[in-house]
Design a protein around this motif. Structure first.
Motif, mmCIF file in Angstrom:
data_model
loop_
_atom_site.group_PDB
_atom_site.id
_atom_site.type_symbol
_atom_site.label_atom_id
_atom_site.label_comp_id
_atom_site.label_asym_id
_atom_site.label_seq_id
_atom_site.Cartn_x
_atom_site.Cartn_y
_atom_site.Cartn_z
ATOM 1 N N HIS A 120 0.459 -1.229 0.211
ATOM 2 C CA HIS A 120 0.117 -0.155 0.344
ATOM 3 C C HIS A 120 1.174 1.302 -0.351
ATOM 4 O O HIS A 120 0.361 2.521 0.002
ATOM 5 C CB HIS A 120 -1.033 -0.219 1.345
ATOM 6 C CG HIS A 120 -1.705 -1.042 0.793
ATOM 7 N ND1 HIS A 120 -2.017 -2.946 0.812
ATOM 8 C CD2 HIS A 120 -3.080 -0.848 0.516
ATOM 9 C CE1 HIS A 120 -3.025 -2.795 1.048
ATOM 10 N NE2 HIS A 120 -3.872 -2.231 0.495
ATOM 11 N N GLY A 121 2.149 1.095 -0.625
ATOM 12 C CA GLY A 121 2.850 2.177 -0.643
ATOM 13 C C GLY A 121 4.137 3.611 0.466
ATOM 14 O O GLY A 121 4.363 3.962 0.559
ATOM 15 N N TYR A 122 3.944 2.045 1.780
ATOM 16 C CA TYR A 122 4.972 2.913 3.089
ATOM 17 C C TYR A 122 5.650 2.327 3.229
ATOM 18 O O TYR A 122 5.809 0.666 3.154
ATOM 19 C CB TYR A 122 3.144 2.277 4.635
ATOM 20 C CG TYR A 122 2.558 3.344 4.517
ATOM 21 C CD1 TYR A 122 2.865 5.077 4.695
ATOM 22 C CD2 TYR A 122 1.073 2.420 4.630
ATOM 23 C CE1 TYR A 122 1.691 5.685 5.209
ATOM 24 C CE2 TYR A 122 0.010 3.393 4.869
ATOM 25 C CZ TYR A 122 0.037 5.531 5.191
ATOM 26 O OH TYR A 122 -0.353 5.850 5.082
ATOM 27 N N LYS A 123 6.617 2.508 2.522
ATOM 28 C CA LYS A 123 8.236 2.141 2.365
ATOM 29 C C LYS A 123 9.007 2.905 3.528
ATOM 30 O O LYS A 123 8.409 4.109 3.842
ATOM 31 C CB LYS A 123 8.954 2.306 1.390
ATOM 32 C CG LYS A 123 7.746 1.690 0.397
ATOM 33 C CD LYS A 123 7.868 1.163 -1.091
ATOM 34 C CE LYS A 123 7.709 0.139 -1.813
ATOM 35 N NZ LYS A 123 7.776 -0.449 -3.219
ATOM 36 N N PRO A 124 9.958 1.785 4.209
ATOM 37 C CA PRO A 124 10.025 0.705 4.546
ATOM 38 C C PRO A 124 9.216 -0.252 5.157
ATOM 39 O O PRO A 124 8.409 0.365 5.830
ATOM 40 C CB PRO A 124 11.463 0.182 5.277
ATOM 41 C CG PRO A 124 11.736 1.377 5.346
ATOM 42 C CD PRO A 124 11.143 2.640 4.555
ATOM 43 N N GLY A 125 8.479 -1.404 4.624
ATOM 44 C CA GLY A 125 7.207 -1.794 4.964
ATOM 45 C C GLY A 125 7.538 -2.372 6.540
ATOM 46 O O GLY A 125 6.080 -2.588 7.276
ATOM 47 N N LYS A 126 8.812 -2.822 7.191
ATOM 48 C CA LYS A 126 9.099 -3.637 8.316
ATOM 49 C C LYS A 126 8.663 -2.113 8.969
ATOM 50 O O LYS A 126 8.211 -2.329 10.652
ATOM 51 C CB LYS A 126 10.484 -4.468 8.272
ATOM 52 C CG LYS A 126 10.109 -5.148 9.974
ATOM 53 C CD LYS A 126 11.221 -5.833 10.064
ATOM 54 C CE LYS A 126 11.159 -6.145 11.145
ATOM 55 N NZ LYS A 126 12.271 -7.198 11.213
ATOM 56 N N LEU A 127 8.939 -1.054 9.023
ATOM 57 C CA LEU A 127 9.595 0.107 9.395
ATOM 58 C C LEU A 127 8.276 0.849 9.961
ATOM 59 O O LEU A 127 7.516 1.411 10.919
ATOM 60 C CB LEU A 127 10.747 1.073 9.031
ATOM 61 C CG LEU A 127 10.414 2.645 10.043
ATOM 62 C CD1 LEU A 127 10.739 2.559 11.717
ATOM 63 C CD2 LEU A 127 11.721 3.254 9.396
ATOM 64 N N SER A 128 7.126 1.177 8.744
ATOM 65 C CA SER A 128 5.726 1.394 8.795
ATOM 66 C C SER A 128 4.640 0.797 9.829
ATOM 67 O O SER A 128 4.537 1.050 10.621
ATOM 68 C CB SER A 128 5.374 1.343 7.198
ATOM 69 O OG SER A 128 6.539 2.397 6.182
ATOM 70 N N ALA A 129 4.990 -1.035 9.291
ATOM 71 C CA ALA A 129 4.387 -1.574 10.104
ATOM 72 C C ALA A 129 4.937 -1.698 12.004
ATOM 73 O O ALA A 129 3.951 -1.308 12.260
ATOM 74 C CB ALA A 129 4.945 -3.035 9.738
ATOM 75 N N LEU A 130 5.722 -1.474 12.378
ATOM 76 C CA LEU A 130 6.268 -1.074 13.267
ATOM 77 C C LEU A 130 5.494 0.365 13.844
ATOM 78 O O LEU A 130 5.245 0.343 14.910
ATOM 79 C CB LEU A 130 7.715 -1.044 13.199
ATOM 80 C CG LEU A 130 8.120 -1.293 14.702
ATOM 81 C CD1 LEU A 130 7.978 -2.633 15.659
ATOM 82 C CD2 LEU A 130 9.827 -0.918 14.880
ATOM 83 N N ALA A 131 5.518 1.015 12.901
ATOM 84 C CA ALA A 131 5.565 2.270 13.143
ATOM 85 C C ALA A 131 3.756 2.342 13.397
ATOM 86 O O ALA A 131 3.485 3.484 14.968
ATOM 87 C CB ALA A 131 5.454 3.517 13.327
ATOM 88 N N ALA A 132 3.175 1.634 13.348
ATOM 89 C CA ALA A 132 1.582 1.845 12.995
ATOM 90 C C ALA A 132 1.545 0.649 14.026
ATOM 91 O O ALA A 132 0.198 1.501 14.756
ATOM 92 C CB ALA A 132 0.791 1.218 11.803
ATOM 93 N N GLY A 133 2.248 -0.352 14.120
ATOM 94 C CA GLY A 133 1.610 -0.954 15.432
ATOM 95 C C GLY A 133 2.230 -0.082 17.055
ATOM 96 O O GLY A 133 0.996 -0.083 18.118
ATOM 97 N N ILE A 134 3.148 0.557 17.109
ATOM 98 C CA ILE A 134 3.508 1.086 18.725
ATOM 99 C C ILE A 134 2.361 2.214 18.478
ATOM 100 O O ILE A 134 2.315 2.677 19.335
ATOM 101 C CB ILE A 134 4.645 1.573 18.362
ATOM 102 C CG1 ILE A 134 5.450 0.817 18.361
ATOM 103 C CG2 ILE A 134 4.649 2.504 19.307
ATOM 104 C CD1 ILE A 134 7.314 1.021 18.486
ATOM 105 N N ALA A 135 1.820 3.169 17.526
ATOM 106 C CA ALA A 135 0.947 4.178 17.580
ATOM 107 C C ALA A 135 -0.431 4.018 18.053
ATOM 108 O O ALA A 135 -0.673 3.943 19.154
ATOM 109 C CB ALA A 135 1.261 4.888 16.435
ATOM 110 N N GLU A 136 -0.204 2.534 17.481
ATOM 111 C CA GLU A 136 -1.897 2.131 17.713
ATOM 112 C C GLU A 136 -1.755 1.435 19.131
ATOM 113 O O GLU A 136 -2.938 1.463 19.891
ATOM 114 C CB GLU A 136 -2.517 1.022 16.852
ATOM 115 C CG GLU A 136 -2.960 1.622 15.411
ATOM 116 C CD GLU A 136 -2.706 0.767 14.161
ATOM 117 O OE1 GLU A 136 -2.957 -0.820 14.568
ATOM 118 O OE2 GLU A 136 -3.318 1.053 12.785
#
Length: 178
Positions: A49-65
């Motif tokens: 979905h265009g959020y790169k790098p994916g792992k860092l983006s997933a980590l940031a989203a998970g921590i934010a949530e």
């Protein structure tokens, strides 16, 4: 000691109503809890979905949530928790904009509700049924909510803007191949 009133109970219900689902969504990304895909699956989704790098983006989203949701639920460092949750929801809403507003069609309705509620709690405060109140608001000073929300807005604009640029570049590359 001041007594608890209906405003405090209402804020507690609002905090818990937002924080529970936020925590669950974050831990789906981070740990695969509640039927989630974990960090590897979330990273793949982010990349797609265009959020790169994916792992860092997933980590940031998970921590934010998960982190923002936890802080909101506890009423601890409420400005930071609310800003993190709101920023996470703004990033999530960007993924769903192509489906329109309404949730039944996969739109960004629910992300908007969670994000606005989190920002609202960050601004109004957690009420007396909170750890911030128990700690005499050491982590919830009047200047902290505007500062946290402004920082979250700038960071979100940068991240979502980078995603938009990535999607445009990807579209242009596909059109040139065709």
């Amino acid at each position: 000691m001041t007594s608890v009133d209906r405003r405090d109970i209402g804020l507690l219900l609002l905090r818990l109503g937002v924080s529970g689902p936020m925590f669950a969504h974050g831990t789906q990304k981070l740990f695969g809890w509640f039927g989630g895909s974990g960090i590897k699956g979330a990273a793949k989704f982010m990349e797609e979905h265009g959020y790169k790098p994916g792992k860092l983006s997933a980590l940031a989203a998970g921590i934010a949530e998960a982190g923002g949701g936890t802080l909101l639920g506890l009423g601890l460092a409420t400005p930071a928790g609310g800003a993190a949750a709101a920023a996470g929801m703004a990033g999530a809403a960007a993924v769903h904009t192509s489906h329109g507003f309404f949730g039944y069609a996969g739109g960004y309705e629910l992300n908007t509700i969670y994000g606005v509620a989190a920002a609202g709690v960050a601004l109004i405060g957690p009420g007396r049924l909170s750890l911030d109140h128990a700690c005499e608001y050491r982590l919830d000073r009047p200047w902290m909510a505007p500062a946290a929300l402004a920082a979250a807005a700038v960071l979100t604009a940068v991240v979502v803007g980078a995603r938009q640029a990535e999607l445009r570049e990807s579209r242009n590359a596909s059109e040139q191949k065709a």
